[in-house]
Design a protein around this motif. Structure first.
Motif, short mmCIF file in Angstrom:
data_model
loop_
_atom_site.label_atom_id
_atom_site.label_comp_id
_atom_site.label_asym_id
_atom_site.label_seq_id
_atom_site.Cartn_x
_atom_site.Cartn_y
_atom_site.Cartn_z
N ILE A 25 1.56 11.20 -17.29
CA ILE A 25 0.76 11.14 -18.52
C ILE A 25 -0.37 10.15 -18.31
CG2 ILE A 25 2.64 11.84 -20.05
CD1 ILE A 25 2.86 8.86 -20.90
N ARG A 26 -1.45 10.35 -19.06
CA ARG A 26 -2.61 9.47 -18.96
C ARG A 26 -2.89 8.89 -20.34
NH1 ARG A 26 -8.51 9.47 -18.73
NH2 ARG A 26 -9.07 7.97 -17.13
N ILE A 27 -3.05 7.58 -20.37
CA ILE A 27 -3.43 6.88 -21.59
C ILE A 27 -4.90 6.51 -21.45
CG2 ILE A 27 -3.01 4.89 -23.08
CD1 ILE A 27 -0.15 4.80 -21.88
N ALA A 28 -5.69 6.93 -22.43
CA ALA A 28 -7.13 6.69 -22.36
C ALA A 28 -7.65 6.14 -23.69
CB ALA A 28 -7.86 7.99 -22.03
N ALA A 45 -7.55 9.28 -12.53
CA ALA A 45 -8.99 9.15 -12.34
C ALA A 45 -9.21 8.00 -11.35
CB ALA A 45 -9.67 8.87 -13.67
N PRO A 46 -10.36 7.96 -10.70
CA PRO A 46 -10.59 6.93 -9.67
C PRO A 46 -10.36 5.48 -10.12
CG PRO A 46 -12.30 8.59 -9.58
CD PRO A 46 -11.47 8.89 -10.80
N VAL A 60 -3.34 4.80 -16.58
CA VAL A 60 -3.99 4.08 -17.69
C VAL A 60 -5.45 3.91 -17.34
CG1 VAL A 60 -3.98 1.99 -19.10
CG2 VAL A 60 -1.83 2.85 -18.15
N ASP A 61 -6.34 4.42 -18.20
CA ASP A 61 -7.76 4.31 -17.88
C ASP A 61 -8.22 2.86 -17.91
OD1 ASP A 61 -8.70 3.57 -20.46
OD2 ASP A 61 -9.77 5.43 -20.80
#
Length: 91
Positions: A25-28, A45-46, A60-61
């Motif tokens: 999962i990604r938290i942004a 993401a990078p 995590v962004d």
């Protein structure tokens, strides 16, 4: 660094087992800079911080990293099967 509860690691592992295209999962941070979103992700993401714990992966962004540095992510599944997340303060 964001800490994960056992509930969250189980939810993420179940999600990635059920949906092969999902790696975690990604938290942004939302555009308002105050709100956060959580979504399935196939990769980081990078500039994402990658948290791996007990077989679960959370991205995590960069903007959210500072907001979540001293937090714990918890989660659960409601009666309809919807995944819900909550943040708490680390002890």
């Amino acid at each position: 660094m964001l800490a994960l509860t056992e509930n969250v690691t189980e939810i993420v592992k179940h999600l990635t087992d059920e949906v092969p295209a999902v790696a975690g999962i990604r938290i942004a941070t939302e555009p308002d800079g105050q709100s956060l979103s959580v979504s399935p992700a196939d990769q980081a993401a990078p500039t994402d911080q990658v948290i791996e714990q007990d077989g679960a992966t959370v991205y995590v962004d960069e903007s959210a990293t500072a907001l979540l540095d001293d937090k714990v992510l918890d989660g659960g599944v409601d009666a309809e099967g919807n995944i819900e997340f909550a943040l708490g303060q680390q002890a």
